[in-house]
Design an enzyme around this catalytic site. Structure first.
Site, mmCIF file in Angstrom:
data_model
loop_
_atom_site.group_PDB
_atom_site.id
_atom_site.type_symbol
_atom_site.label_atom_id
_atom_site.label_comp_id
_atom_site.label_asym_id
_atom_site.label_seq_id
_atom_site.Cartn_x
_atom_site.Cartn_y
_atom_site.Cartn_z
ATOM 1 N N ASP A 7 0.854 -1.194 0.000
ATOM 2 C CA ASP A 7 0.000 0.000 0.000
ATOM 3 C C ASP A 7 0.881 1.232 0.000
ATOM 4 O OD1 ASP A 7 -2.651 1.265 0.164
ATOM 5 O OD2 ASP A 7 -1.938 1.979 2.109
ATOM 6 N N GLU A 9 0.732 5.751 0.404
ATOM 7 C CA GLU A 9 0.019 7.001 0.640
ATOM 8 C C GLU A 9 0.689 8.066 -0.220
ATOM 9 O OE1 GLU A 9 -2.723 7.064 2.227
ATOM 10 O OE2 GLU A 9 -2.560 5.065 3.114
ATOM 11 N N GLU A 52 -6.354 18.255 1.497
ATOM 12 C CA GLU A 52 -7.211 17.096 1.268
ATOM 13 C C GLU A 52 -6.465 15.794 1.542
ATOM 14 O OE1 GLU A 52 -6.639 19.506 -0.822
ATOM 15 O OE2 GLU A 52 -8.562 20.583 -0.987
ATOM 16 N N HIS A 150 -5.575 6.672 7.231
ATOM 17 C CA HIS A 150 -4.994 5.720 6.304
ATOM 18 C C HIS A 150 -3.489 5.675 6.561
ATOM 19 C CE1 HIS A 150 -8.287 5.290 3.104
ATOM 20 N NE2 HIS A 150 -8.813 5.918 4.137
ATOM 21 N N ASP A 155 -2.593 -0.541 6.699
ATOM 22 C CA ASP A 155 -3.513 -0.976 5.644
ATOM 23 C C ASP A 155 -3.015 -2.247 4.965
ATOM 24 O OD1 ASP A 155 -4.998 1.189 6.317
ATOM 25 O OD2 ASP A 155 -4.840 2.224 4.398
#
Length: 234
Positions: A7, A9, A52, A150, A155
């Site tokens: 995963d 980010e 965001e 997250h 994750d």
């Protein structure tokens, strides 16, 4: 069989618009089960963090300022993933970011065929149902209470459990031993004794049977028993 649950980010949705990777988390699977080996790295994206994106993963410009850039971690990352399959939730997103980072450094892109997309797996298995990671954790009763933001490594760890369930789950053990037995399971067979049931034919059944046998040619029931020792020698 080795697989890597992965995963990332990022600072946004599109690496072609300048978005970069800020965190990578990987979990090694051997024969579909976590081996205990992980790879985790925060990365300085060399750009500012949009609000965001910060609301999603909580990684600020200040936190990432002293972290290594992608060029400094790429060798260790590539060594960890090797050439093994990558298990990714919404693989297209992570693959395009990784390949964009590789392209900046002159590395060849990884083919999409290398990725196992758990979103596609979930939609095939549960058509019409939500396929995001939180929904799958709820479906499979996987504890994701620590997932306030997250995070790439968390994750990946959750996804490893989801992936295991999507491919069939753990095989249940055979609980055949007594409680507290050491050195492996022992089977204890308990047989219930039953009284023998009466099975002798009635006189009417015997008469009907003999009438039927009399109609047969060379019926075995009418043969004379051979004396002992009269069989052919081997």
């Amino acid at each position: 069989m080795r697989e890597i649950v992965l995963d990332t980010e990022t600072t946004g949705f599109d690496p072609l618009q300048g978005d970069r990777i800020v965190e990578i988390g990987c979990v090694e699977l051997i024969n579909h089960l976590p081996s205990g080996k992980v790879y985790h790295q925060y990365i300085n994206p060399e750009r500012f963090m949009p609000d965001e994106a910060f609301k999603v993963h909580g990684l600020s410009d200040q936190f990432l300022a002293d972290k290594p850039v992608f060029a400094e971690i790429v060798a260790d990352f590539r060594a960890f993933i090797g050439d093994d399959p990558l298990v990714i939730h919404n693989a297209e997103f992570d693959m395009k970011f990784l390949n964009a980072e590789f392209a900046r450094l002159g590395f060849a892109a990884m083919p999409m065929s290398r990725a196992i997309d758990t979103v596609i797996m979930a939609r095939k298995k549960f058509p019409g149902s939500p396929a995001n990671l939180d929904a799958l954790c709820r479906r499979f009763e996987i504890d994701n209470s620590n997932r306030t933001f997250h995070g790439a490594l968390l994750d990946s760890e959750l996804l490893a459990e989801v992936y295991l369930q999507l491919i069939g789950g753990r095989q249940p053990g055979f609980e055949l031993g007594l409680a507290g037995t050491k050195g492996g399971a022992q089977v204890q067979v308990v047989r219930e004794r039953r009284e023998p049931r009466p099975h002798a034919p009635t006189p009417e059944e015997t008469e009907a049977h003999m009438a039927f046998v009399a109609k047969l040619k060379k019926a075995i029931w009418l043969r004379e028993p051979e004396p002992e020792g009269s069989g052919e020698q081997a």
